[in-house]
Design a protein around this motif. Structure first.
Motif, PDB file in Angstrom:
ATOM      1  N   GLU A 121       0.855  -1.191   0.000  1.00 15.41           N
ATOM      2  CA  GLU A 121       0.000   0.000   0.000  1.00 15.41           C
ATOM      3  C   GLU A 121       0.885   1.233   0.000  1.00 15.41           C
ATOM      4  O   GLU A 121       1.902   1.275   0.699  1.00 15.41           O
ATOM      5  N   LEU A 122       0.474   2.238  -0.773  1.00 13.09           N
ATOM      6  CA  LEU A 122       1.181   3.510  -0.836  1.00 13.09           C
ATOM      7  C   LEU A 122       0.246   4.578  -0.289  1.00 13.09           C
ATOM      8  O   LEU A 122      -0.867   4.753  -0.801  1.00 13.09           O
ATOM      9  N   TRP A 123       0.693   5.277   0.763  1.00 17.80           N
ATOM     10  CA  TRP A 123      -0.122   6.261   1.475  1.00 17.80           C
ATOM     11  C   TRP A 123       0.532   7.635   1.461  1.00 17.80           C
ATOM     12  O   TRP A 123       1.748   7.753   1.498  1.00 17.80           O
ATOM     13  N   ASP A 124      -0.308   8.665   1.480  1.00 20.34           N
ATOM     14  CA  ASP A 124       0.115  10.063   1.611  1.00 20.34           C
ATOM     15  C   ASP A 124      -0.595  10.604   2.855  1.00 20.34           C
ATOM     16  O   ASP A 124      -1.814  10.706   2.876  1.00 20.34           O
ATOM     17  N   VAL A 133       4.912   3.443   2.662  1.00 20.13           N
ATOM     18  CA  VAL A 133       4.673   2.186   1.953  1.00 20.13           C
ATOM     19  C   VAL A 133       4.559   1.100   3.016  1.00 20.13           C
ATOM     20  O   VAL A 133       5.425   0.983   3.888  1.00 20.13           O
ATOM     21  N   ILE A 162       5.057  10.217   3.146  1.00 25.15           N
ATOM     22  CA  ILE A 162       4.654   9.162   2.226  1.00 25.15           C
ATOM     23  C   ILE A 162       5.055   7.847   2.895  1.00 25.15           C
ATOM     24  O   ILE A 162       6.170   7.717   3.395  1.00 25.15           O
TER      25      ILE A 162
END
Length: 191
Positions: A109-112, A181, A179
């Motif tokens: 998962e890639l989050w901001d 991951v 950011i």
């Protein structure tokens, strides 16, 4: 701009499908996830807007990403996520955007994240072997893992094992943006 009703319905359909695909009852999923049966019923009926923590617990128990649970359409070979389709979670002055996720061959998962001054987010323990990578774009992150705090400054990065509760805190006076991951091995869900 994402439609909250559409996303809630997608979550309802995806959780129900993933649970039934695995042959799990609501009680079994509740026991695996630590989410009450009543909350799972509300989620599967689209009658609630579940928090990131609730979705993370459900996704982990099902062996899928949070992105898979909030996905409105099927995933093609190349998946471009338009900014209008990014799912955003709000809790106080904390905002988390799930930019993109995948669940094969491992869960990614890639989050901001945006965390206001004086705010924090407590992350639940992920399954064994889960790692998180974070880079700070603005502000300063105080990351607490295993009871020890670490300060990560702007343009710095950190990698840690996320199988214990952890906290992302903004102890500064300006907004924190990072950011993240999340990488979770699939094997933890197969045993």
């Amino acid at each position: 701009m994402e439609d909250p009703e559409l996303i809630n319905q997608a979550i309802a359909n995806n959780v129900r499908f993933q649970r039934s695909h695995r042959g799990l009852t609501l009680d079994q999923l509740a026991a695996r996830s630590g989410v009450s049966r009543g909350m799972l019923v509300q989620v599967e009926q689209g009658r609630t807007n579940p928090s990131v923590s609730t979705l993370t617990r459900i996704a982990s128990a099902l062996g899928v990403t949070v992105a898979r649970l909030v996905e409105v359409a099927d995933v093609p070979m190349v998946r471009i996520v338009d900014k209008a389709d990014v799912v955003t979670f709000h809790q106080g002055n904390v905002q988390a955007k799930l930019l993109v996720g995948a669940d094969t061959p491992m869960i990614l998962e890639l989050w901001d994240w945006h965390i206001g001054p004086g705010e924090h987010h407590d992350g639940d323990a992920h399954p064994p072997g889960t790692r998180e990578m974070v880079t700070v774009l603005e502000g300063e992150l105080t990351l607490t893992v295993y009871g020890k705090s670490h300060v990560i400054g702007k343009d710095d990065a950190v990698l840690f094992t996320a199988d214990r509760p952890h906290r992302y805190a903004n102890l500064g006076d300006q907004e924190l943006r990072l950011i993240m991951v999340v990488a979770e091995p699939r094997e933890t869900h197969d045993h």
